[in-house]
Design an enzyme around this catalytic site. Structure first.
Site, PDB file in Angstrom:
ATOM      1  N   CYS A   1      12.276  31.892  21.907  1.00  0.00           N
ATOM      2  CA  CYS A   1      11.030  32.722  22.001  1.00  0.00           C
ATOM      3  C   CYS A   1      10.129  32.778  21.010  1.00  0.00           C
ATOM      4  O   CYS A   1      10.392  32.735  19.839  1.00  0.00           O
ATOM      5  CB  CYS A   1      11.529  34.276  22.501  1.00  0.00           C
ATOM      6  SG  CYS A   1       9.846  35.293  22.794  1.00  0.00           S
TER       7      CYS A   1
ATOM      8  N   ASP B   1       4.444  45.785  20.504  1.00  0.00           N
ATOM      9  CA  ASP B   1       3.619  45.142  21.559  1.00  0.00           C
ATOM     10  C   ASP B   1       2.225  45.246  21.492  1.00  0.00           C
ATOM     11  O   ASP B   1       1.366  44.697  22.113  1.00  0.00           O
ATOM     12  CB  ASP B   1       4.097  45.604  22.861  1.00  0.00           C
ATOM     13  CG  ASP B   1       5.528  44.884  23.317  1.00  0.00           C
ATOM     14  OD1 ASP B   1       5.982  45.462  24.097  1.00  0.00           O
ATOM     15  OD2 ASP B   1       5.992  43.846  22.377  1.00  0.00           O
TER      16      ASP B   1
END
Ligand code: EPZ
Length: 418
Positions: free
Chosen positions: A116, A305
Site C-alpha cells: 500500500c 486520514d
C-alpha cells in the site's frame, strides 16, 4: 484516465452537504453476509470503493441494487466463500469479508492484501483474533484460508488499536458460541456505526466506541431496514480545510461536530473560525494562518486520514510546523508533489518539518493515494495559477464528487480526460 484542473486562489463560500462515510459503509456491507435477508441502507456514498464491495458481494452470490444513495443487499443466496485477488488488490477493505464468511460457512478463502502506498499494513491482528475464536488459518498461494467447526467466544487482546481488525473480529463473534471480549479495541465512530447495525440485526454488542467491546454470541441475525449511514468525518474534515484556505467561508451540512472535534481544535489554533451548530459546522478562514504541530493518533486523537490535508494548510502558515505520523510512518507521498508547487517540507523519519511560504504555485502533480489526492486538490485551490492533478481515480475511491461540491461553492475546478 482523468485529471482535475484547478485555477486557484479563489475564495469559496456557501453550503456543502457531507456524504455518507466510506469507512462505515464498507464493514456494514460485509455484515450483510451474516444474515439471509434483504438489507436496506440510505445515505450511501457513490464511491469506487463502494462499487468494489458491491462487485465482491455479487461474486459471493448477493443480489444488490444501488441508486441515489439507496442500497439494498439481499444476502439470501450467498453461496461462495472466496474473495479473489483481482478485487482485493484494488481495495484492502475487502479483508472485512474474512470474518463474516468464516462465521457463515465455517471456512473462507480471501486474498491477502498486497502493498500500500501509505506504508506497512499487515493483518496479523485479524488472524490472531480469528485463531482465538477457534479458527485455523493458513496462507496458500497469497490467500488466507480459514476453517472452523463453529467459532467460539474468547478474549482478544489487540497489540495495536486496529480499526478493521476490531470490525472483522466483531463481525466474527456476533454469531459465535459464548462471549467475546475485545481489549485495546479501536474506538472510531465507524466501529460504533457497525455495532449499531449488528445490534439492529439482533446481535448483542456492548461497549463499541470504547477500548473494551463485549459481544455475546447469538444464534441468528435478521436483515436490517433503512439504516442511515453516518456522515463521513474525513470528507467533512477535508472541506473544513478547504474553508480555511483563501479566507473562505463554508457551512458543512449533515456532519457531527463530535466526530471532528480534535481537528476543529487544531484549526482554531491556526486562527480559523469554527462555529458549531446542531447538525452542521461553519468554517471561516483567516488571512493570517498560524503554524501548529500535528501528531497522528487513534480516535479520538488526530486522524492520520487528515494529516496530508492539514499539511497543505501549513504550507501557507506563518512559521514552522512539525507533523509526526504515528499510525503509518511512511505516509508522506504527498510531500514531494507539494514541494513541486514551492512548499518547504523536510522529512525526518516519521516526521515532516513544514516551513510556511508566502504562496505556492500551480503545477502538474500526481496523486499517489486517497488522502494525498485530497491534499493536492486543496493545494490547487490555494495555489497561484493552474494546477493539474493526475490519477484522480485515487480521489474517487473515497470522495463522492468532491470537485462538483467545490465548484458549487465557487471553485474554478473541472475534469479532463488524458
Ligand atoms: C482503517 O484502516 C481505515 N480504513 C484507514 O483509512 C485509516 O487510515 C486507518 O483505519 C487508521 O485510522 C478503513 O476503515 C477501511 P488499522 P485499517 O488496522 O483498519 C497496524 C482512508 O484513507 N496494524 O487501524 O487498515 C497498521 O499497520 C483509509 O480512508 C497491524 O500492525 O488501519 C497501522 O500501523 C486509509 N496489524 C495501525 O495498526 C494488523 O493486523 C492501524 O491500522 C492491523 C493493523
Amino acid at each position: 484516465m482523468q485529471k482535475i484542473i484547478i485555477e486557484g486562489s479563489k475564495r469559496l463560500s456557501g453550503e456543502v452537504t457531507v456524504s455518507g462515510a466510506k469507512n462505515a459503509v464498507l464493514p456494514i456491507m460485509a455484515a450483510c453476509i451474516l444474515n439471509e435477508g434483504e438489507n436496506t441502507f440510505t445515505n450511501v456514498p457513490d464511491l469506487a470503493d463502494v462499487q468494489t464491495m458491491i462487485k465482491l458481494l455479487e461474486i459471493l452470490g448477493a443480489k444488490i441494487e444501488f441508486e441515489k444513495g439507496n442500497l439494498s443487499i439481499d444476502s439470501k443466496n450467498i453461496n461462495k466463500w472466496e474473495a479473489p485477488y483481482d478485487l482485493v488488490k484494488t481495495m484492502r477493505a475487502s479483508v472485512l469479508v474474512l470474518g463474516p464468511l468464516t462465521s457463515r460457512f465455517q471456512k473462507a478463502r480471501v486474498s491477502l492484501p498486497g502493498g500500500c502506498a501509505i506504508g506497512e499494513r499487515p493483518i496479523d491482528q485479524h488472524l490472531k483474533g480469528l485463531k482465538i475464536l477457534g479458527a485455523k488459518t493458513i496462507l496458500d498461494e497469497g490467500y488466507v484460508e480459514t476453517s472452523a467447526k463453529k467459532l467460539k467466544g474468547g478474549v482478544v487482546p489487540f497489540d495495536v488499536s486496529t480499526v478493521t481488525g476490531t470490525e472483522n473480529i466483531m463481525l466474527s463473534a456476533a454469531l459465535s458460541k459464548g462471549e467475546t471480549v475485545l481489549l485495546n479495541a479501536a474506538c472510531e465512530p465507524e466501529v460504533v456505526d457497525l455495532a449499531n447495525v449488528l445490534n439492529l440485526m439482533g446481535a448483542n454488542i456492548e461497549g463499541a466506541g470504547t477500548d473494551i467491546i463485549t459481544i455475546k454470541g447469538v444464534n441468528g441475525l435478521n436483515a436490517v431496514k433503512d439504516y442511515e449511514i453516518m456522515p463521513d468525518r474525513i470528507e467533512a474534515g477535508t472541506l473544513m480545510v478547504a474553508a480555511a484556505l483563501n479566507q473562505s467561508d463554508l457551512t458543512l451540512k449533515n456532519c457531527k461536530f463530535e466526530h471532528v472535534g480534535t481537528l476543529a481544535g487544531k484549526l482554531i489554533q491556526t486562527g480559523t473560525k469554527v462555529t458549531r451548530f446542531n447538525n452542521s459546522i461553519r468554517v471561516q478562514g483567516t488571512d493570517n494562518i498560524k503554524s501548529i504541530d500535528i501528531s497522528t493518533l487513534p480516535y479520538p486523537g488526530f486522524p492520520t486520514d487528515m494529516q496530508a490535508q492539514v499539511m497543505t494548510l501549513m504550507c501557507l502558515a506563518r512559521g514552522m510546523s512539525i507533523f509526526t505520523e504515528n499510525i503509518f510512518p511512511q505516509r508522506f507521498m504527498h510531500t514531494s508533489e507539494l514541494r513541486r508547487m514551492g512548499a518547504d517540507i523536510k522529512l525526518i523519519g516519521n516526521s515532516a518539518v513544514v516551513r510556511g511560504v508566502k504562496e505556492i504555485s500551480g503545477a502538474p502533480i500526481m496523486a499517489s493515494d486517497l488522502r494525498a489526492s485530497a491534499s493536492l486538490v486543496l493545494a490547487g485551490l490555494a495555489a497561484k495559477g493552474k494546477t493539474e492533478v493526475l490519477r484522480v481515480y485515487h480521489l474517487d475511491r473515497g470522495y463522492d464528487k468532491l470537485d462538483k461540491k467545490l465548484e458549487a461553492v465557487g471553485a474554478n475546478i473541472w475534469r479532463e480526460s488524458y
